[in-house]
Scaffold this motif. Structure first.
Motif: not given
Length: 151
Positions: A84-104
């Motif tokens: 799941g972490a790697h899938e999430s990273l793939n999405i972040a890279k595809k959309v050019g995200a440099k920032v994330a807001i994740l659940k504490a």
């Protein structure tokens, strides 16, 4: 683009089938500035699901195969959390995200503080698996507790 934990925008993907809606964070999605992820679902875990915690370390230790993500019955879901972490990273890279807001405090998304692996509500310093992978790849991670500077 900002990557956001889907539960923070009202998606019922928490382990208990509920969400952690934060109206201020939802605005990023409504403004078209965000894409949603749920690393645990993307790793293949069901919703609802039994809660999990990282046992004897943090997300970096899970990624480095030094510890595991377990449930209270001792079941090991480390592979799903890593996937799941790697899938999430793939999405972040595809959309050019440099920032994330994740659940504490989440074993996936927590940043700076997570539960200690004893299912006692005790917190320790550390990052969840996805948060750690994002940080290792240059994505700045915030939680719902400290994202306010992004507005």
């Amino acid at each position: 683009m900002i990557v956001i934990s889907a539960c923070l925008c009202g998606v019922n993907c928490k382990y208990n089938g509920k969400n952690n809606l934060n109206e201020e964070i939802l605005k990023f999605l409504q403004e078209g500035r965000a894409v949603l992820i749920c690393p645990e679902q993307m790793g293949g875990l069901e919703t609802p699901r039994i809660p999990h915690e990282i046992c004897g370390g943090d997300g970096g230790d899970v990624l480095d195969e030094k510890t595991k993500v377990i449930n209270p019955k001792g079941g090991d879901s480390s592979l799903q959390f890593i996937k799941g972490a790697h899938e999430s990273l793939n999405i972040a890279k595809k959309v050019g995200a440099k920032v994330a807001i994740l659940k504490a405090k989440s074993p996936s998304c927590g940043c700076g503080e997570i539960y200690d692996g004893n299912f006692s509500a005790t917190k320790i310093k550390g990052n969840g698996v996805t948060a750690e992978l994002f940080l290792r790849n240059g994505i700045k991670v915030y939680t719902e507790k400290n994202f306010h500077s992004l507005k």
